[in-house]
Design a protein around this motif. Structure first.
Motif, PDB file in Angstrom:
ATOM      1  N   MET A 102     -35.587  35.649  59.049  1.00  0.00           N
ATOM      2  CA  MET A 102     -34.949  35.041  57.881  1.00  0.00           C
ATOM      3  C   MET A 102     -35.968  34.198  57.117  1.00  0.00           C
ATOM      4  N   ILE A 103     -36.182  34.505  55.849  1.00  0.00           N
ATOM      5  CA  ILE A 103     -37.119  33.756  55.025  1.00  0.00           C
ATOM      6  C   ILE A 103     -36.472  32.439  54.591  1.00  0.00           C
ATOM      7  N   ASN A 104     -37.175  31.325  54.873  1.00  0.00           N
ATOM      8  CA  ASN A 104     -36.677  30.020  54.419  1.00  0.00           C
ATOM      9  C   ASN A 104     -37.712  29.218  53.640  1.00  0.00           C
ATOM     10  N   THR A 105     -38.922  29.795  53.456  1.00  0.00           N
ATOM     11  CA  THR A 105     -40.005  29.074  52.786  1.00  0.00           C
ATOM     12  C   THR A 105     -40.742  30.014  51.833  1.00  0.00           C
ATOM     13  N   VAL A 106     -41.032  29.515  50.638  1.00  0.00           N
ATOM     14  CA  VAL A 106     -41.783  30.289  49.650  1.00  0.00           C
ATOM     15  C   VAL A 106     -43.043  29.512  49.293  1.00  0.00           C
ATOM     16  N   VAL A 107     -44.196  30.150  49.499  1.00  0.00           N
ATOM     17  CA  VAL A 107     -45.493  29.547  49.197  1.00  0.00           C
ATOM     18  C   VAL A 107     -46.031  30.187  47.916  1.00  0.00           C
ATOM     19  N   PHE A 108     -46.351  29.356  46.933  1.00  0.00           N
ATOM     20  CA  PHE A 108     -46.830  29.840  45.647  1.00  0.00           C
ATOM     21  C   PHE A 108     -48.305  29.524  45.459  1.00  0.00           C
ATOM     22  N   ASP A 109     -49.026  30.463  44.852  1.00  0.00           N
ATOM     23  CA  ASP A 109     -50.310  30.166  44.227  1.00  0.00           C
ATOM     24  C   ASP A 109     -50.027  29.336  42.974  1.00  0.00           C
ATOM     25  N   MET A 110     -51.042  28.691  42.410  1.00  0.00           N
ATOM     26  CA  MET A 110     -50.818  27.889  41.207  1.00  0.00           C
ATOM     27  C   MET A 110     -51.299  28.592  39.935  1.00  0.00           C
ATOM     28  N   ASP A 111     -52.614  28.734  39.739  1.00  0.00           N
ATOM     29  CA  ASP A 111     -53.159  29.290  38.499  1.00  0.00           C
ATOM     30  C   ASP A 111     -52.737  30.748  38.345  1.00  0.00           C
ATOM     31  N   GLY A 112     -52.078  31.061  37.250  1.00  0.00           N
ATOM     32  CA  GLY A 112     -51.677  32.427  36.992  1.00  0.00           C
ATOM     33  C   GLY A 112     -50.381  32.830  37.641  1.00  0.00           C
ATOM     34  N   THR A 113     -49.807  31.944  38.445  1.00  0.00           N
ATOM     35  CA  THR A 113     -48.553  32.251  39.134  1.00  0.00           C
ATOM     36  C   THR A 113     -47.430  31.344  38.666  1.00  0.00           C
ATOM     37  N   ILE A 114     -47.645  30.038  38.747  1.00  0.00           N
ATOM     38  CA  ILE A 114     -46.628  29.110  38.247  1.00  0.00           C
ATOM     39  C   ILE A 114     -47.084  28.394  36.978  1.00  0.00           C
ATOM     40  N   LEU A 115     -48.409  28.312  36.769  1.00  0.00           N
ATOM     41  CA  LEU A 115     -48.950  27.608  35.604  1.00  0.00           C
ATOM     42  C   LEU A 115     -49.967  28.463  34.867  1.00  0.00           C
ATOM     43  N   ASP A 116     -49.867  28.449  33.549  1.00  0.00           N
ATOM     44  CA  ASP A 116     -50.932  28.976  32.709  1.00  0.00           C
ATOM     45  C   ASP A 116     -51.928  27.843  32.500  1.00  0.00           C
ATOM     46  N   THR A 117     -53.016  27.892  33.229  1.00  0.00           N
ATOM     47  CA  THR A 117     -54.022  26.829  33.189  1.00  0.00           C
ATOM     48  C   THR A 117     -55.251  27.214  32.374  1.00  0.00           C
ATOM     49  N   ILE A 118     -55.179  28.340  31.672  1.00  0.00           N
ATOM     50  CA  ILE A 118     -56.344  28.854  30.947  1.00  0.00           C
ATOM     51  C   ILE A 118     -56.895  27.876  29.914  1.00  0.00           C
TER      52      ILE A 118
END
Length: 252
Positions: free
Chosen positions: A1-17
């Motif tokens: 059962m999945i209970n945790t989601v790990v995100f990358d930051m640049d290009g995944t949750i934020l446009d940091t360009i």
């Protein structure tokens, strides 16, 4: 059962360009190079940490400071053409030249304060990400962001744009190997009290695919980030989503 989601930051949750492009261009100029990068070139520079980004940037502009044989990316003087150079950076086969470690560290010492000063205002959440994070929180999932961006930038960015929505935010720091090594992700899971069998990883690049595999996590790839859908498809990514709401649907 999945209970945790790990995100990358640049290009995944934020446009940091915007912030990354300004900081790298300004750092190289202050270091004596002639440099100007497009958004697409900037996307290709980042993903493997600051040192790697500087090496890739030097490969685009030429290895020598302006006034000798430095090359201006803006002027299109790359021997292979700037479009070809950008394509090479986005892939995995970029030849990064012979810049010394001392030169990389010199430029990094210029780059870091510039980026720390502009990173928050030079970044923007991708549409739908704040809503996704709120939905995950409401559904009882634990969330973390794990980035190769310096830890001193990751934490204020997470606090600024996603207040209260991440249980943990960690970036590159001394003493722990950066992605695609599994160390940062596994440390985050340990701090969250999550077994790897209960987590999924979300990212946008080849580094993220490798990180998930090395951490023994399933990976959801996104196609709105720093790498094209075609590129991540060519690496065997799957599933690939085109909107944040699709992530919630996959989890359900």
């Amino acid at each position: 059962m999945i209970n945790t989601v790990v995100f990358d930051m640049d290009g995944t949750i934020l446009d940091t360009i915007p912030g990354l492009k300004y900081a790298m261009t300004e750092a190289l100029r202050r270091a004596g190079y002639r440099a100007e990068f497009t958004d697409e070139q900037t996307k290709g520079l980042f993903g493997s940490g600051v040192n790697a980004a500087i090496r890739r940037a030097l490969a685009l502009v030429g290895q020598s400071p302006a006034g000798t044989d430095g090359i201006s990316a803006a002027a299109g003087h790359s021997p292979a053409g700037t479009d070809s150079a950008a394509a090479a950076v986005r892939g995995s086969g970029l030849k990064v030249g012979e810049a010394s470690e001392e030169e990389i560290l010199r430029i990094k010492s210029i780059y870091m304060p510039i980026y720390e000063a502009c990173c928050v205002d030079g970044s923007f959440p991708y549409e739908g990400i704040p809503e996704l994070l709120r939905d995950l929180k409401d559904a009882g999932y634990k969330t973390a962001v794990v980035s190769n961006k310096p830890d001193a930038a990751v934490k204020p960015l997470a606090e600024k744009y996603f207040p209260g929505l991440f249980d943990l935010a960690v970036g590159e720091r001394e003493g722990i190997r950066r992605k695609p090594a599994p160390d940062m992700v596994l440390e985050a899971l340990r701090l969250l009290g999550t077994d790897p069998s209960e987590a999924v990883y979300v990212g946008d690049s080849e580094v993220d695919l490798e990180t998930a595999a090395n951490s023994s996590l399933p990976c959801i790839a996104v196609d709105w980030g720093f790498r094209s859908r075609e590129h991540i498809e060519s690496l065997g990514a799957g599933p690939i989503v085109s909107a944040p709401a699709e992530i919630m649907s996959l989890l359900e």
